[in-house]
Design an enzyme around this catalytic site. Structure first.
Site, PDB file in Angstrom:
ATOM      1  N   HIS A 234       0.854  -1.187   0.000  1.00 60.48           N
ATOM      2  CA  HIS A 234       0.000   0.000   0.000  1.00 60.48           C
ATOM      3  C   HIS A 234       0.889   1.235   0.000  1.00 60.48           C
ATOM      4  O   HIS A 234       1.968   1.241   0.607  1.00 60.48           O
ATOM      5  CB  HIS A 234      -0.894   0.001   1.238  1.00 60.48           C
ATOM      6  CG  HIS A 234      -1.763   1.210   1.372  1.00 60.48           C
ATOM      7  ND1 HIS A 234      -2.843   1.449   0.556  1.00 60.48           N
ATOM      8  CD2 HIS A 234      -1.716   2.262   2.233  1.00 60.48           C
ATOM      9  CE1 HIS A 234      -3.426   2.591   0.900  1.00 60.48           C
ATOM     10  NE2 HIS A 234      -2.756   3.102   1.918  1.00 60.48           N
ATOM     11  N   PHE A 235       0.444   2.288  -0.700  1.00 59.45           N
ATOM     12  CA  PHE A 235       1.124   3.576  -0.656  1.00 59.45           C
ATOM     13  C   PHE A 235       0.133   4.659  -0.264  1.00 59.45           C
ATOM     14  O   PHE A 235      -1.026   4.653  -0.689  1.00 59.45           O
ATOM     15  CB  PHE A 235       1.723   3.943  -2.017  1.00 59.45           C
ATOM     16  CG  PHE A 235       3.017   3.244  -2.330  1.00 59.45           C
ATOM     17  CD1 PHE A 235       4.170   3.530  -1.617  1.00 59.45           C
ATOM     18  CD2 PHE A 235       3.077   2.299  -3.338  1.00 59.45           C
ATOM     19  CE1 PHE A 235       5.364   2.892  -1.911  1.00 59.45           C
ATOM     20  CE2 PHE A 235       4.245   1.649  -3.640  1.00 59.45           C
ATOM     21  CZ  PHE A 235       5.403   1.945  -2.916  1.00 59.45           C
ATOM     22  N   ASN A 237       0.435   9.166   0.921  1.00 59.13           N
ATOM     23  CA  ASN A 237       1.353  10.288   0.987  1.00 59.13           C
ATOM     24  C   ASN A 237       2.203  10.250   2.256  1.00 59.13           C
ATOM     25  O   ASN A 237       3.235  10.909   2.328  1.00 59.13           O
ATOM     26  CB  ASN A 237       0.568  11.596   0.908  1.00 59.13           C
ATOM     27  CG  ASN A 237       1.468  12.789   0.695  1.00 59.13           C
ATOM     28  OD1 ASN A 237       2.456  12.715  -0.042  1.00 59.13           O
ATOM     29  ND2 ASN A 237       1.160  13.897   1.342  1.00 59.13           N
ATOM     30  N   LYS A 256       6.312  -0.737   7.947  1.00 59.96           N
ATOM     31  CA  LYS A 256       5.464   0.440   7.727  1.00 59.96           C
ATOM     32  C   LYS A 256       6.329   1.695   7.784  1.00 59.96           C
ATOM     33  O   LYS A 256       6.984   1.959   8.789  1.00 59.96           O
ATOM     34  CB  LYS A 256       4.364   0.494   8.789  1.00 59.96           C
ATOM     35  CG  LYS A 256       3.474  -0.742   8.814  1.00 59.96           C
ATOM     36  CD  LYS A 256       2.348  -0.606   9.821  1.00 59.96           C
ATOM     37  CE  LYS A 256       1.356   0.466   9.398  1.00 59.96           C
ATOM     38  NZ  LYS A 256       0.181   0.499  10.304  1.00 59.96           N
ATOM     39  N   ASP A 366      -9.833   3.621  13.950  1.00 64.60           N
ATOM     40  CA  ASP A 366     -10.053   3.451  12.510  1.00 64.60           C
ATOM     41  C   ASP A 366     -10.485   2.010  12.246  1.00 64.60           C
ATOM     42  O   ASP A 366      -9.875   1.287  11.465  1.00 64.60           O
ATOM     43  CB  ASP A 366      -8.778   3.783  11.734  1.00 64.60           C
ATOM     44  CG  ASP A 366      -9.004   3.846  10.219  1.00 64.60           C
ATOM     45  OD1 ASP A 366     -10.179   3.941   9.809  1.00 64.60           O
ATOM     46  OD2 ASP A 366      -8.022   3.795   9.456  1.00 64.60           O
TER      47      ASP A 366
END
Length: 886
Positions: A234-235, A237, A256, A366
Site C-alpha cells: 500500500h502507498f 502520501n 510500515k 479506525d
C-alpha cells in the site's frame, strides 16, 4: 474506496466541491488578501494565488522552484519568499491558507504534487542558480515535507523540477488530454507529474544541480538492514507499507514507513507522529492475539519504520465480497442462511477483539473492514493502528474510512462503538456510506436487512440507536417504515418521482458560479470545463430533464451556451467528457446555431489523435459528427465523420489485440472506455451507408470486449478486471450488452446471443453498491428497459419493477425532495453519470410514455427489426446558412 473523494467533502455537507473554494477561510495567509503591488498582476488559478510582474515574459517551460512548508512555519516561509521575489520581479504562486496546505499534504493527497507550497518561476538557468543559492540561504533550517517529484536543493525546503510554466495541453499516447510541454523537436508531449524525480530526455541537468542529484542517490541505504523488502502492499502520501522478511529468523514481517511532515490528518499530525503513537499502543497491547506483534523500529534517511508481525489471512472486505449472497444470481435460502451464520460469528469475533483492546485502555480509532484480517481458522486481527489513542484522552477520531467515520461529537471508545454499529449493518447491507448524508437511513437499511437475512429479532436495534444518536427506546417500526423513501414502479409513482427529482436538481443549481451549474461528481473539477459536459456537467442534466418530460429551462441553457462558446484553455473535446457532448445537447434543445459554432471550435484541435473510446475519444466524436452531418447535410461534417470512422477502423486491430484483463494499466473494456464504443460507431455508420464491412468491424470490436469478460459460477457474464468483475454500464458488461443488442438487430450470431443473455443476468442482481447510471443500479434499469416499448418496462418485466423498488435504498430526502448520492455515497450528486439526473433518465426509460435513451443507443427508425437500411448512400447534402436551411 477512492480516497480522492475525501477532500471534496470538506467544503459542503451535501455536495462534492472543489477545495480551492475555501480561500476565504480563517486560516488564510495575509498575502492571500493583498492586492497586487504597483507593477504587478494578481490572479487565482485553481488552488493557487498567482503574482507576476506586469509586462514581464517567462518561457513556456523550464526549471521551476518549489518551496515546501509545515503548518507551523508556512506563514514565515511565505513572508520570506514574498519579500525576496517582489523586489527582484520574480513570478511566483502560493497556496492561500493553512487549510489548503493541510489538504495538499494530507495522507491521501496526490503523491506527485504533495508538499508544494510556493512555486517560483526563474527566467533562465542563471536566475535559477541565483535564486536557489540566495533563497536557500534565507530559508536554511526551515522544515518541510519532502517533495517526491522534485530534486532537493541542499537540506532546506527548496526543490526543483523541469516542467511547463504556461497552460498548454496535448493528447497523450493513450489518447487522453493532458498538461503539456515541448520536447526537443518542438512537439507537445505530456508534462508527467509522478512521485519520482525525472529529467526529460531532451533536457540537460544544469551542472550546479549535479551534486544535489548525487546526494539524493547516496542517502542512507536499506541494504545493511536485517530485513528484506519483498513487495509493496500500500502507498499513501505518508509512506509505504511493505511485505518483507526478517533475515535473522526467516519470519515474514510488515514494514510500515512514515515520512516526516507528510501524510497529515485533520488534527495536523504527520505520519511520523502517528507511527510513534501506533508503536506506543502496540506496546500496550503486547500479548493480545487480536493485534499484530511489534518487532522493531528504526530510522533511515529521516524515514521512520515500524516492523510488525505479518498476519496470514484475508482482509475482511475481500472476504465479505467473496461471500455476500446478494451479489450472486439465484442464491437460495440455504446460501443466505449460511452467510448469515458466518456474518454473525464474524461480528461477534470483531466485537470481542475490540473489547479486549478497550480493556487495555486503547481506542482503535479506525475500525473498518479493510483493517480487519480474517485468519484461515476464522480468527480476526485488527491491523493498522495509526489512528489508535489512549482512551483516557477522550479524543475525536483523526482517521476514518468512508462509511465508518463517527460524528464529531463522539469521543474516545464511543468512536469504536459507532464503527462496530456500522460494521453490524455493513455485513448485511453495505451502504453505511449513506449515513454521513442521512443518519436516519440506518433504520431503513436495518429493516430491509432484517427482511432479507434470518438474523435474530432485534439484532440491529442497538446499532440503529448508536448510528442515529437516539439512546432512548426505539420508535415504532411502523412509523419509521412509513417515513422511508419509496419508489413505485407505476405511472403514479413515476410522476411523483420525476417531480421530486427534477425539483431537487433545479433547487441545487448555482447559476452564479462559472465552474459548474449543477453539483455532481469530483470529475467536474478534474479538467477545465468539466462542469459543462454530458457525463458530469450541465449538458447531461439538461438533457435528462428534457427527455423525461421534466421541462426546458432557458436560463440554464443560456448559462451553458455562454460558457461553451468561450471554453477554458484545455477544455476536453469528447462526447461524454467535453464539448462535443455539449454541442449535441444544445442541438437537441434547439440551439443548432450555437452547437455548430462549438463544433467549429473543436475542429481546430488535434482531435484525430484522441483515443478510440466513446467517452472522450474518436467514437463519441465520430457519432456526433455523423449526427450533425445527418441533420444539417453539411459535406464537411460528413467528411469529418468519415475521417473519424476510418481512424478508428485503422487503429482497432484484430479481436485478440487486447489483453484478457480490463484496466489496471491495460486498456479498458466497456461502453465508455472500451471497444464497445467503436462497435457502436461502426453500427451507426453501417446504418448510414449499408456497407457490411462496418458490421464486420463492429463484430471485431465487440469480440475485443467479450475477450475481457468472464462467466461467473452463477452464469453471469461480467468484465474481468483481474481482482474483481464488473457488471456496470460504463466499464462493465451491461454497457457491452447494449451494443450487442443493437448488433443482433442486424445480424444473427449465436455467441453474441448467448453473451447478451448472460449479461442480462448481470443487470438482474439484487445488490449494487451505488445507484448511479454509469456505475450502479440505474444503469441496470436502463439496460433491462430497452427491450420494451416506452412506458411498459416495469409492467411487463418484474425484474425492472424490482430494481426500481431497490433504488429506494439509496434515496435521500434533501430539502423535502428526493435526491441520490454520487460515487462513494458521501455526497449528493445531480449529474447524469453518477447522480440524480442519471437516476431520472433510467426511471424514464422504464416508465415514461415516450422513449428515453442515451444518445446513439436508441434503435434508429425500424433498423433493429428490419435489418440494414434501404439506402446505402450518404444523406443528402444541403447548404446551411445562418441557422436556416436554404
Amino acid at each position: 474506496m477512492d480516497k480522492r473523494y475525501e477532500v471534496y467533502c470538506l467544503m459542503d455537507p451535501h455536495f462534492y466541491d472543489a477545495p480551492a473554494r475555501a480561500h476565504s477561510g480563517g486560516t488564510a495567509f495575509p498575502q492571500t488578501r493583498r492586492p497586487a503591488p504597483d507593477g504587478w498582476r494578481r490572479a487565482e488559478l485553481d488552488d493557487w494565488i498567482v503574482f507576476r510582474p506586469a509586462g514581464g515574459t517567462l518561457p513556456l517551460q523550464g526549471w521551476k522552484i518549489h518551496v515546501s512548508a509545515c503548518l507551523d512555519n508556512a506563514a514565515d516561509i511565505l513572508t520570506a519568499v514574498w519579500e525576496y521575489c517582489l523586489p527582484r520581479r520574480l513570478a511566483f504562486k502560493f497556496l492561500p491558507d493553512k487549510d489548503t496546505l493541510l489538504l495538499a499534504n494530507a495522507k491521501y493527497a496526490h503523491r506527485g504534487s504533495s508538499g508544494k507550497f510556493v512555486t517560483v518561476y526563474p527566467a533562465d538557468e542563471a536566475e535559477l542558480e541565483r535564486v536557489l543559492t540566495e533563497l536557500g540561504g534565507i530559508l536554511e533550517g526551515q522544515a518541510g515535507p519532502y517533495i517526491l517529484s522534485d530534486l532537493r536543493w541542499g537540506e532546506g525546503p527548496l526543490y526543483v523540477r523541469y516542467g511547463a510554466f504556461a497552460e498548454r495541453y496535448c493528447v497523450s499516447p493513450d489518447g487522453e488530454v493532458e498538461p503539456a510541454m515541448e520536447d526537443g523537436e518542438g512537439r507537445l508531449v505530456p508534462d508527467v507529474r509522478t512521485p519520482t524525480f525525472q529529467v526529460p530526455d531532451w533536457v540537460d541537468l544544469p551542472g550546479f544541480l549535479a551534486p544535489h542529484l548525487a546526494a539524493r542517490g547516496s542517502g542512507a541505504a536499506l541494504a545493511d538492514l536485517p530485513y528484506r523488502f519483498e513487495s509493496a502492499l500500500h502507498f499513501s502520501n505518508g509512506g509505504g507499507i511493505y511485505a518483507g522478511e526478517d533475515l535473522r529468523t526467516g519470519d515474514r514481517v510488515v514494514l510500515k514507513e512514515a515520512r516526516p511532515h507528510a501524510g497529515l490528518t485533520p488534527d495536523g499530525r504527520d505520519a511520523v507522529a502517528r507511527q510513534e503513537r501506533e508503536r506506543e499502543m502496540l506496546e500496550r497491547l503486547r500479548g493480545l492475539d487480536c493485534v499484530p506483534a511489534l518487532h522493531d523500529h528504526f530510522v533511515r534517511g529521516d524515514h521512520h519504520f515500524l516492523v510488525e508481525e505479518f498476519i496470514e489471512g484475508t482482509e475482511l472486505n475481500d472476504e465479505f465480497v467473496d461471500r455476500y449472497p446478494l451479489t450472486l444470481a439465484g442464491a437460495d435460502e440455504a446460501e443466505t442462511a449460511d452467510y448469515t451464520a458466518w456474518a454473525l460469528d464474524l461480528y461477534d469475533r470483531v466485537a470481542r477483539a475490540v473489547g479486549e483492546v478497550h480493556a487495555r485502555g486503547v481506542v482503535i480509532g479506525d475500525l473498518q473492514p479493510s483493517n480487519v484480517i480474517v485468519r484461515p481458522d476464522g480468527g480476526v486481527v485488527l491491523i493498522d493502528l495509526e489512528g489508535a489513542a489512549d482512551a483516557a484522552e477522550g479524543k475525536r477520531q483523526a482517521l476514518g474510512a468512508q462509511g465508518f467515520t463517527a460524528p464529531r461529537e463522539l469521543h474516545g471508545p464511543a468512536v469504536d462503538d459507532y464503527a462496530l454499529a456500522c460494521l453490524k449493518l455493513f455485513l448485511f447491507l453495505p451502504l453505511t456510506g449513506l449515513l454521513a448524508l442521512a443518519p436516519g437511513k440506518a433504520g431503513q437499511l436495518a429493516r430491509e436487512a432484517a427482511r432479507t437475512f434470518p438474523v435474530p429479532d432485534g439484532f440491529f436495534d442497538a446499532a440503529v440507536r448508536t448510528l442515529t444518536g437516539d439512546g432512548g427506546a426505539p420508535p415504532k417500526a411502523e412509523a419509521e417504515a412509513a417515513a422511508d423513501p419509496r419508489l413505485r414502479p407505476d405511472r403514479e409513482g413515476w410522476a411523483q418521482a420525476r417531480d421530486e427529482l427534477a425539483g431537487a436538481i433545479l433547487a441545487a443549481a448555482t447559476p452564479l458560479r462559472d465552474d459548474r451549474l449543477f453539483p455532481g461528481d469530483i470529475e467536474q473539477f478534474a479538467s477545465p470545463g468539466g462542469g459543462l459536459g454530458l457525463a458530469y456537467g450541465a449538458a447531461g442534466v439538461l438533457y435528462a430533464l428534457d427527455v423525461t418530460g421534466a421541462g426546458r429551462h432557458p436560463a440554464h441553457e443560456e448559462w451553458l451556451i455562454r460558457r461553451a462558446l468561450r471554453p477554458e484553455p484545455g477544455s476536453l473535446l469528447g462526447f461524454y467528457d467535453g464539448l462535443h457532448g455539449v454541442a449535441y445537447v444544445l442541438d437537441h434543445l434547439g440551439h443548432r446555431h450555437e452547437a455548430l459554432k462549438i463544433l467549429d471550435q473543436c475542429a481546430g484541435e488535434q482531435w484525430l489523435r484522441l483515443g478510440l473510446d466513446l467517452r472522450g475519444g474518436l467514437s463519441g466524436i465520430g457519432l456526433n459528427l455523423l449526427h450533425f452531418a445527418s441533420v444539417t447535410g453539411e459535406p464537411a461534417l460528413q467528411d469529418a465523420a468519415r475521417e473519424a470512422v476510418d481512424a478508428v477502423a485503422a487503429r482497432l486491430g484484430p479481436a485478440d489485440a487486447v489483453p484478457e484483463v480490463s484496466g489496471g494499466g491495460q486498456p479498458y473494456a466497456g461502453l465508455l472506455r472500451g471497444s464497445s464504443g467503436p462497435a457502436l460507431l461502426f453500427l451507426r455508420w453501417y446504418e448510414h451507408t449499408g456497407d457490411p464491412e462496418f458490421l464486420d468491424l463492429a463484430s471485431t470490436a465487440l469480440r475485443q470486449d467479450l475477450r475481457r469478460c468472464l462467466v461467473r459460477d452463477d452464469g453471469v457474464m461480467e468484465v474481468n478486471e483481474g481482482w474483481r468483475t464488473m457488471p456496470y454500464l460504463a466499464d462493465g458488461s451491461v454497457g457491452i450488452g447494449l451494443v450487442l443488442d443493437d448488433y443482433l438487430a442486424h445480424r444473427e450470431n449465436e455467441g453474441f446471443t448467448a453473451a447478451a443473455a448472460m449479461i442480462r443476468r448481470a443487470a438482474e442482481g439484487r445488490f449494487y453498491v451505488e445507484p448511479g447510471l454509469f456505475d450502479g443500479l440505474a444503469g441496470m434499469i436502463l439496460h433491462l428497459s430497452r427491450a420494451h416499448p416506452a412506458g411498459t418496462a416495469a409492467e411487463r418485466d418484474p425484474a425492472v419493477a424490482d430494481q426500481i423498488r431497490r433504488l429506494a435504498r439509496y434515496a435521500v430526502v434533501h430539502e423535502g425532495r428526493l435526491a441520490f448520492p454520487g460515487e462513494e455515497l458521501l455526497r449528493l450528486s445531480m449529474d447524469l453519470g453518477t447522480g440524480s439526473a442519471g437516476v431520472l433518465l433510467a426511471l424514464g426509460a422504464a416508465l415514461h410514455d415516450s422513449p428515453v435513451r442515451l444518445p446513439f443507443l436508441a434503435p434508429p427508425r425500424d433498423a433493429r427489426h428490419s435489418g440494414p437500411p434501404s439506402h446505402s448512400v450518404p444523406v443528402p447534402m444541403e447548404k446551411k446558412c445562418g441557422g436556416e436551411m436554404t
